[in-house]
Enzyme design. Structure first.
Site, PDB file in Angstrom:
ATOM      1  N   HIS A  59       0.830  -1.211   0.000  1.00  0.00           N
ATOM      2  CA  HIS A  59       0.000   0.000   0.000  1.00  0.00           C
ATOM      3  C   HIS A  59       0.863   1.259   0.000  1.00  0.00           C
ATOM      4  CE1 HIS A  59      -3.788   2.058   0.377  1.00  0.00           C
ATOM      5  NE2 HIS A  59      -3.364   2.752   1.412  1.00  0.00           N
ATOM      6  N   GLN A  64       2.523  11.207  -1.078  1.00  0.00           N
ATOM      7  CA  GLN A  64       2.573  11.564   0.345  1.00  0.00           C
ATOM      8  C   GLN A  64       3.990  11.489   0.920  1.00  0.00           C
ATOM      9  OE1 GLN A  64      -0.610   9.515   2.478  1.00  0.00           O
ATOM     10  NE2 GLN A  64      -2.131  10.235   0.999  1.00  0.00           N
ATOM     11  N   ARG A  85      -5.970  14.804   7.126  1.00  0.00           N
ATOM     12  CA  ARG A  85      -6.472  14.627   5.768  1.00  0.00           C
ATOM     13  C   ARG A  85      -6.674  15.974   5.074  1.00  0.00           C
ATOM     14  NH1 ARG A  85     -11.934  11.605   3.660  1.00  0.00           N
ATOM     15  NH2 ARG A  85     -12.914  13.482   4.461  1.00  0.00           N
ATOM     16  N   TYR A 124      -4.996   7.833  -6.660  1.00  0.00           N
ATOM     17  CA  TYR A 124      -6.247   8.572  -6.877  1.00  0.00           C
ATOM     18  C   TYR A 124      -6.054  10.015  -7.329  1.00  0.00           C
ATOM     19  CZ  TYR A 124      -5.343   9.928  -1.973  1.00  0.00           C
ATOM     20  OH  TYR A 124      -4.764  10.364  -0.813  1.00  0.00           O
ATOM     21  N   HIS A 208     -11.768   3.638  -3.386  1.00  0.00           N
ATOM     22  CA  HIS A 208     -11.064   4.356  -2.327  1.00  0.00           C
ATOM     23  C   HIS A 208     -11.475   3.848  -0.952  1.00  0.00           C
ATOM     24  CE1 HIS A 208     -10.146   7.383   0.702  1.00  0.00           C
ATOM     25  NE2 HIS A 208      -9.065   7.572  -0.022  1.00  0.00           N
ATOM     26  N   ARG A 211     -16.826   4.718   1.870  1.00  0.00           N
ATOM     27  CA  ARG A 211     -17.324   6.099   1.934  1.00  0.00           C
ATOM     28  C   ARG A 211     -17.431   6.703   0.545  1.00  0.00           C
ATOM     29  NH1 ARG A 211     -12.563   8.442   4.236  1.00  0.00           N
ATOM     30  NH2 ARG A 211     -11.711   6.439   4.814  1.00  0.00           N
ATOM     31  N   HIS A 272      -5.797  -1.708   5.920  1.00  0.00           N
ATOM     32  CA  HIS A 272      -5.962  -1.350   7.342  1.00  0.00           C
ATOM     33  C   HIS A 272      -6.880  -2.341   8.076  1.00  0.00           C
ATOM     34  CE1 HIS A 272      -3.834   2.225   6.262  1.00  0.00           C
ATOM     35  NE2 HIS A 272      -4.824   2.707   5.541  1.00  0.00           N
ATOM     36  N   ASP A 323       2.243   3.034   2.930  1.00  0.00           N
ATOM     37  CA  ASP A 323       1.123   3.968   2.911  1.00  0.00           C
ATOM     38  C   ASP A 323       1.543   5.434   2.761  1.00  0.00           C
ATOM     39  OD1 ASP A 323      -1.297   5.238   3.268  1.00  0.00           O
ATOM     40  OD2 ASP A 323      -1.907   4.154   5.049  1.00  0.00           O
TER      41      ASP A 323
HETATM   42  C1  NGQ Z   1      -5.688   8.414   1.620  1.00  0.00           C
HETATM   43  N1  NGQ Z   1      -4.922   7.554   3.726  1.00  0.00           N
HETATM   44  O1  NGQ Z   1      -6.518   8.249   0.739  1.00  0.00           O
HETATM   45  O2  NGQ Z   1      -4.586   8.852   1.389  1.00  0.00           O
HETATM   46  C2  NGQ Z   1      -6.073   8.020   3.031  1.00  0.00           C
HETATM   47  C3  NGQ Z   1      -6.669   9.181   3.754  1.00  0.00           C
HETATM   48  C4  NGQ Z   1      -9.177   8.931   3.522  1.00  0.00           C
HETATM   49  C5  NGQ Z   1      -5.057   6.658   4.695  1.00  0.00           C
HETATM   50  N2  NGQ Z   1      -6.230   6.167   4.875  1.00  0.00           N
HETATM   51  C6  NGQ Z   1      -7.932   9.707   3.183  1.00  0.00           C
HETATM   52  N3  NGQ Z   1      -4.039   6.289   5.415  1.00  0.00           N
HETATM   53  O3  NGQ Z   1      -9.104   7.786   3.976  1.00  0.00           O
HETATM   54  O4  NGQ Z   1     -10.250   9.486   3.309  1.00  0.00           O
HETATM   55 ZN    ZN Z   2      -4.049   4.537   1.971  1.00  0.00          ZN
END
Ligand code: NGQ
Ligand code: ZN
Length: 456
Positions: A59, A64, A85, A124, A208, A211, A272, A323
């Site tokens: 992942h 990031q 976020r 994304y 994603h 949600r 996760h 991640d």
């Molecule tokens: C992400 N990262 O998409 O980069 C996510 C945060 C979310 C992690 N979950 C954003 N570690 O989950 O809405």
């Molecule tokens: Zn992630």
């Protein structure tokens, strides 16, 4: 054909001593004794004391890497995953394909030097900052493919479908716009990218999160995938708020709901899966899906601790990922995966059921889960599989006096210097004496990109 004389090799399941590791010109492993070969056609590439399988990074959000360490100032006593976020959205807004290429190239060089030989890129950041597709809609994906190609890391590109801002169906906000795609545009993107597949690039897909995509769309996309064996990844149950919202919308917890509504199998990777009840733990294990654990990011973002013990008891499959890249080290992920459990239970050696080496147990789980999660025939070092392996540096203090009984534990639990000396991906020698040959040029390009990105 190439051959390396190895004093002791852990193939991901067991040890072999005085082993000759052989691979063909196409980069796959072959057994020396089972093939007739002309001694003159063999290119000996030195000797190694300790060889381990390369580790799959399940992942990654490459961009990031450039904000690692920049979100650690308290703005409020309520700082959380969700405030982080917002910061991440602001940071991502300034990135263009060239920046992403420079960041990803640096990152992939660092990954290889640390012992990751493949990476699942959960991608994304599709469009420009206003949410408009680039003239070439695959521009960002191409930047990632080029970076992986430059560095020589095995890539599984997971274009991400991201359509809404929450379980309630609200639209993407301004900062999320560049992540969005209509279902048709997304399927076209997958089609275009599939043409880029090669012996080291595979294209899967990701939702994603629950949600961000509704049930009907998930079904539509899964039904339209031409290759049912391609990996499918999604973020799930990382934060309590997601569990609460999912319960409010669907009357079920995220993992329970997913397992109940979709035919989750070994092609799926749940990223996760932090917050699980006992039924969900058993359900994931039964499904054959892999859980991608990212302990350094999960700690950094204040997610919680995965119920590893119960998951192991249910024979669940897992691997690790870096991640958000606050750490780029499989050793640190594995170490903290184990340490998290020690801290909860106030006991030691938690990632293993029964007697034996904890480090080996961890590494074996990563090797075992890699092929399905990455969608490439990697993992355990055996005949016919890609020659993706690590040679440890036997000169390091941490390895003095090592035996197969303790070598992997020393690798995982001892010291802070990476013990990786050389790295091979598909038989290609990509890290030599601890350094990737592109490190200097990658650093220069990364420094330039960062200067531009951070200039006021
Ligand atoms: C992400 N990262 O998409 O980069 C996510 C945060 C979310 C992690 N979950 C954003 N570690 O989950 O809405
Ligand atoms: Zn992630």
């Amino acid at each position: 054909m190439k051959a390396m004389q190895v004093h002791a090799l852990f193939d991901g399941a067991q040890w072999r001593s005085s082993h000759t590791l052989c691979w063909s010109s196409d980069g796959s492993l072959i057994t020396a004794d089972s093939h007739r070969w002309e001694p003159r056609a063999v290119n000996r590439v030195g000797e190694a004391a300790w060889v381990l399988p390369g580790i799959a990074n399940l992942h990654s959000h490459a961009f990031q890497r450039a904000m690692a360490g920049l979100a650690e100032r308290q703005a409020s006593d309520e700082d959380s995953f969700w405030t982080w976020r917002e910061w991440m959205y602001r940071f991502s807004a300034v990135l263009a394909p060239d920046d992403v290429r420079a960041i990803a190239r640096m990152l992939y060089v660092e990954m290889l030097e640390a012992g990751y030989t493949s990476v699942c890129e959960f991608h994304y950041l599709h469009h420009d900052a206003d949410g408009r597709p680039y003239a070439t809609p695959t521009a960002m994906s191409e930047a990632l493919i080029a970076a992986a190609d430059d560095a020589g890391i095995r890539l599984t590109l997971l274009p991400v479908l991201y359509q809404r801002g929450g379980f309630d169906g609200r639209a993407l906000n301004e900062r999320q716009r560049r992540f969005g795609n209509s279902t048709d545009a997304f399927l076209r993107l997958l089609d275009d990218l599939r043409a880029r597949e090669s012996s080291t690039v595979r294209v899967g897909m990701a939702f994603h999160s629950l949600r961000a995509v509704d049930e009907a769309t998930m079904r539509e996309v899964l039904a339209a995938l031409p290759d049912p064996s391609a990996p499918v990844h999604l973020h799930i149950a990382e934060q309590q708020a997601e569990v609460v919202d999912c319960l409010a919308t669907h009357g079920a917890r995220p993992v329970a709901w997913l397992l109940d509504h979709f035919n989750v199998d070994q092609h799926w990777t749940l990223v996760h899966a932090t917050h699980l009840d006992d039924g969900e733990v058993r359900g994931i294990a039964r499904s054959g899906a892999t859980v991608a654990l990212c302990p350094s990011t999960e700690a950094n973002l204040g997610d919680g601790l995965f119920p590893l013990r119960a998951f192991l008891a249910a024979s669940g499959r897992f691997g690790v990922g870096s991640d958000s890249h606050v750490s780029v080290s499989p050793v640190e992920e594995l170490r903290w995966l184990e340490y998290g459990q020690r801290l909860i239970e106030q006991k030691r050696n938690r990632a293993i059921l029964g007697e034996g080496s904890t480090g080996e147990a961890l590494l074996a789980r990563c090797a075992e889960s890699a092929a399905a999660a990455v969608g490439q025939p990697i993992g355990v070092l055996e005949d016919g599989r890609p020659a993706d392996f690590l040679v440890l540096d036997a000169r390091e203090p941490s390895l003095q006096g090592a035996t197969p009984r303790d070598a992997v534990d020393r690798f995982v639990f001892s010291g802070n210097r990476p013990l990786v000396r050389d790295v091979f991906v598909g038989g290609r020698h990509v890290v030599v004496e601890g350094r990737h040959p592109l490190r200097e040029s990658a650093q220069a390009a990364y420094a330039n990109a960062m200067r531009r990105l951070l200039s006021p």
